[in-house]
Design a protein around this motif. Structure first.
Motif, PDB file in Angstrom:
ATOM      1  N   LYS A  77      -0.176 -23.884  15.090  1.00 26.51           N
ATOM      2  CA  LYS A  77       0.970 -24.351  14.357  1.00 26.51           C
ATOM      3  C   LYS A  77       2.181 -23.791  14.842  1.00 26.51           C
ATOM      4  N   SER A  78       2.347 -22.735  15.520  1.00 18.53           N
ATOM      5  CA  SER A  78       3.452 -21.991  16.019  1.00 18.53           C
ATOM      6  C   SER A  78       3.142 -21.059  17.185  1.00 18.53           C
ATOM      7  N   GLU A  79       3.832 -21.024  18.214  1.00 20.57           N
ATOM      8  CA  GLU A  79       3.453 -20.080  19.377  1.00 20.57           C
ATOM      9  C   GLU A  79       4.022 -18.735  19.107  1.00 20.57           C
ATOM     10  N   GLU A  80       2.831 -18.131  19.165  1.00 25.21           N
ATOM     11  CA  GLU A  80       2.977 -16.506  19.086  1.00 25.21           C
ATOM     12  C   GLU A  80       1.710 -15.870  19.589  1.00 25.21           C
ATOM     13  N   PRO A  81       1.817 -14.622  19.809  1.00 22.33           N
ATOM     14  CA  PRO A  81       0.630 -13.850  20.432  1.00 22.33           C
ATOM     15  C   PRO A  81      -0.684 -13.924  19.447  1.00 22.33           C
ATOM     16  N   VAL A  96      -9.613 -20.285  26.128  1.00 22.52           N
ATOM     17  CA  VAL A  96      -8.499 -20.720  26.866  1.00 22.52           C
ATOM     18  C   VAL A  96      -7.189 -20.873  26.207  1.00 22.52           C
ATOM     19  N   PHE A  97      -6.288 -19.724  26.280  1.00 21.75           N
ATOM     20  CA  PHE A  97      -5.209 -19.494  25.345  1.00 21.75           C
ATOM     21  C   PHE A  97      -4.019 -20.539  26.088  1.00 21.75           C
ATOM     22  N   VAL A  98      -3.263 -21.343  25.329  1.00 20.96           N
ATOM     23  CA  VAL A  98      -2.491 -22.501  25.719  1.00 20.96           C
ATOM     24  C   VAL A  98      -1.287 -22.487  25.282  1.00 20.96           C
ATOM     25  N   ALA A  99      -0.177 -22.275  25.819  1.00 20.60           N
ATOM     26  CA  ALA A  99       1.413 -22.584  25.293  1.00 20.60           C
ATOM     27  C   ALA A  99       1.602 -23.652  24.909  1.00 20.60           C
ATOM     28  N   HIS A 100       2.801 -23.931  24.277  1.00 21.67           N
ATOM     29  CA  HIS A 100       3.346 -25.292  23.589  1.00 21.67           C
ATOM     30  C   HIS A 100       3.279 -26.429  24.386  1.00 21.67           C
ATOM     31  N   PRO A 124       2.550 -15.253  24.053  1.00 23.33           N
ATOM     32  CA  PRO A 124       2.410 -16.298  23.256  1.00 23.33           C
ATOM     33  C   PRO A 124       1.589 -17.592  23.479  1.00 23.33           C
ATOM     34  N   ALA A 125       0.964 -17.966  22.348  1.00 24.17           N
ATOM     35  CA  ALA A 125       0.096 -19.136  22.665  1.00 24.17           C
ATOM     36  C   ALA A 125       0.101 -20.067  21.350  1.00 24.17           C
ATOM     37  N   LEU A 126       0.167 -21.311  21.430  1.00 26.14           N
ATOM     38  CA  LEU A 126       0.179 -22.094  20.473  1.00 26.14           C
ATOM     39  C   LEU A 126      -1.300 -22.465  19.966  1.00 26.14           C
TER      40      LEU A 126
END
Length: 154
Positions: A77-81, A96-100, A124-126
């Motif tokens: 729901k929000s982009e953060e570590p 797989v960590f994905v950004a916004h 950060p990832a979303l």
């Protein structure tokens, strides 16, 4: 009175069977399409969505297998570590960590089943997409590659 009692029992059994069928149908996860674009082309996976605290907490724990073309998409729901772990998870996974914007931020390949070691996104990832271990290598996935799904702004 004796004729109505069997009729009532039949109605209750019918209702019970309908409820059981409904619950079983609800137990089947809804799958959505995720497209991952790498140097080797576009790769399609069907994913379950984990977008509530309860579904994110449970994730893929306790499952013994998963089809090769499937996975789970965790929406934070929000982009953060982001930090994950493999407690009670039988299946080795690629995370797989994905950004916004749908960019692959980082990858944790071949995670160890049942491990309580913390796996961090590093940035950060979303969202996190969990796939069967080896999927990232098979499709030549690398940081910077793009993920296409309704969740990501592109």
């Amino acid at each position: 009175m004796s004729a109505s009692r069997p009729f009532s029992l039949l109605r209750v059994l019918t209702l019970f069977c309908a409820l059981a069928a409904f619950c079983q149908a609800r137990a089947e996860p809804t799958l959505e399409t995720v497209r991952i674009v790498t140097a080797t082309g576009e790769h399609v996976f069907k994913v379950e969505i984990a977008d509530t605290p309860k579904t994110r907490m449970r994730g893929l724990m306790f499952r013994k297998s998963m089809p090769q073309d499937q996975g789970m998409l965790f929406d934070f729901k929000s982009e953060e570590p982001v930090s994950m772990w493999m407690k009670n998870t039988h299946i080795p996974l690629d995370m797989v960590f994905v950004a916004h914007d749908g960019r692959v931020a980082s990858i944790a390949a071949d995670t160890e089943p049942f491990s309580e070691k913390i796996i961090s996104s590093g940035e950060p990832a979303l969202a996190v997409i969990e796939l069967n271990a080896g999927a990232a290598r098979r499709i030549s996935l690398a940081p910077g590659d793009m993920v296409r799904h309704r969740l990501f702004r592109q």
